[in-house]
Write an enzyme that holds these catalytic residues in place. Structure first.
Site, PDB file in Angstrom:
ATOM      1  N   ASP A  52       0.805  -1.380   0.004  1.00  0.00           N
ATOM      2  CA  ASP A  52       0.279  -0.565   0.245  1.00  0.00           C
ATOM      3  C   ASP A  52       0.818   1.316   0.282  1.00  0.00           C
ATOM      4  OD1 ASP A  52       0.884   0.407   2.989  1.00  0.00           O
ATOM      5  OD2 ASP A  52      -1.379   0.037   3.720  1.00  0.00           O
ATOM      6  N   SER A  53       2.248   0.657   0.069  1.00  0.00           N
ATOM      7  CA  SER A  53       3.253   2.071  -0.029  1.00  0.00           C
ATOM      8  C   SER A  53       3.279   2.961  -1.932  1.00  0.00           C
ATOM      9  CB  SER A  53       4.608   1.564  -0.272  1.00  0.00           C
ATOM     10  OG  SER A  53       5.292   0.646  -0.845  1.00  0.00           O
ATOM     11  N   ASP A  91      -1.317  -5.936  -0.098  1.00  0.00           N
ATOM     12  CA  ASP A  91      -1.700  -5.355   1.242  1.00  0.00           C
ATOM     13  C   ASP A  91      -3.221  -5.294   1.272  1.00  0.00           C
ATOM     14  OD1 ASP A  91       1.075  -4.919   3.025  1.00  0.00           O
ATOM     15  OD2 ASP A  91       1.259  -2.947   1.662  1.00  0.00           O
ATOM     16  N   LYS A 121      -1.191  -9.362   2.532  1.00  0.00           N
ATOM     17  CA  LYS A 121      -1.067  -8.892   4.395  1.00  0.00           C
ATOM     18  C   LYS A 121      -1.555  -8.155   4.736  1.00  0.00           C
ATOM     19  CE  LYS A 121       2.956  -6.295   3.870  1.00  0.00           C
ATOM     20  NZ  LYS A 121       2.965  -5.075   4.207  1.00  0.00           N
ATOM     21  N   GLU A 123      -1.189  -5.217   8.927  1.00  0.00           N
ATOM     22  CA  GLU A 123      -0.735  -5.504   9.402  1.00  0.00           C
ATOM     23  C   GLU A 123      -1.445  -5.330  10.743  1.00  0.00           C
ATOM     24  OE1 GLU A 123       0.200  -1.248   8.871  1.00  0.00           O
ATOM     25  OE2 GLU A 123       0.624  -1.191   6.476  1.00  0.00           O
ATOM     26  N   GLU A 190       8.672  -4.303  10.479  1.00  0.00           N
ATOM     27  CA  GLU A 190       9.626  -3.149  10.524  1.00  0.00           C
ATOM     28  C   GLU A 190       9.687  -2.606  11.235  1.00  0.00           C
ATOM     29  OE1 GLU A 190       6.389  -0.890   7.585  1.00  0.00           O
ATOM     30  OE2 GLU A 190       8.195   0.243   7.243  1.00  0.00           O
TER      31      GLU A 190
END
Ligand code: KIV
Length: 272
Positions: A52-53, A91, A121, A123, A190
């Site tokens: 999602d970057s 993501d 993925k 978070e 991270e």
């Protein structure tokens, strides 16, 4: 140092677990479009993260929060069309899984069905345990993500190193063990202290992939545009730039502008 590297025709979630067991480090990079994904896949990277970057590097948002599920599916489908070998992880974007496990499953199914991706993925740790379980129960492989979780940036307030305090470090280790127990195939850590990352990697049998988490983990991930030097304002300590494309591309494009203005381009051999 030369490392034993087994040739895998196609990287799967099982390949990654085998790589950890065999001591082979896992390489992972982000990609968001067909052309870049083709280069990354061809260069021998093991895992492509459609991160999602994309919200930052592709769309220019300050945070990862604005990107939508539809936009992630668009990026993921473009990447999927490019690859022959890489495992693709996508993501789940902010807002597509936090409210309840059913919504999380719906979002994960949309990604798998509409993009053809291989895994997702999410978070977070214990707070999203039920959502992860629901997705895993549907047969969708899940990668966890602990430490600095950019979707929670407004809770943290800054992008500084996480889990420096004992309690947060203990919680992170417990979350990692829980993610392994419920069936995640790997975890991204991270921006946490290298010693803590080592402890986590030594405590679980699934691969730990670090970004700003030091060398004692099972693999590394970087944002493609950062490691190629296409972005130049983002300079965290953990980032190694393999190229300086911002400067190179600016030079090439300025040269093109000059060539057009001076009528140097196109020349005799560049026309019909
Ligand atoms: O979105 C992303 O690029 C990520 C990496 C920083 C791991 O989650």
């Amino acid at each position: 140092m030369s490392v034993a590297k087994k040739e895998y025709k196609r990287v799967t979630v099982k390949t990654l677990v085998d790589m950890k067991a065999n001591g082979e480090k896992i390489s992972m990079l982000t990609a968001y479009d067909y052309t870049m994904a083709k280069i990354v896949d061809g260069a021998g990277v093991d895992v492509i993260l459609v991160g999602d970057s994309a919200s930052n590097v592709m769309a220019g948002h300050e945070t990862t929060l604005p990107i939508t599920l539809d936009q992630m599916i668009y990026h993921a489908s473009s990447v999927i069309r490019a690859i022959d070998r890489c495992l693709i992880v996508v993501d789940l974007p902010f807002g597509s899984y936090q409210s309840d496990p059913k919504e999380a499953l719906r979002s994960a199914i949309r990604i798998m069905k509409e993009s053809g991706a291989h895994s997702v993925k999410l978070e977070g740790g214990r707070e999203i345990k039920e959502s992860i379980k629901r997705i895993l129960n549907a047969g969708i492989p899940v990668m966890g993500h602990l430490g600095l979780t950019p979707q929670s940036i407004y809770k943290f307030g800054t992008y500084t190193v996480r889990a420096k305090e004992e309690q947060e470090a203990e919680d992170l280790l417990e979350d990692a063990k829980m993610l392994e127990r419920i069936g995640c195939f790997a975890i991204v850590l991270e921006k946490i202290p290298a010693e803590l990352a080592k402890k986590v990697a030594d405590s679980v049998s699934i691969p730990i992939i670090g970004i700003g988490a030091g060398p004692h983990v099972d693999g590394q991930v970087l944002v493609l545009h950062d490691m190629l030097g296409m972005t130049h304002e983002f300079n965290p300590r953990f980032l190694r730039r393999y190229l300086h494309l911002y400067e190179e591309m600016t030079k090439a494009i300025s040269q093109y502008v000059d060539d057009v203005k001076t009528q140097d381009f196109p020349n005799e051999s560049e026309q019909y």
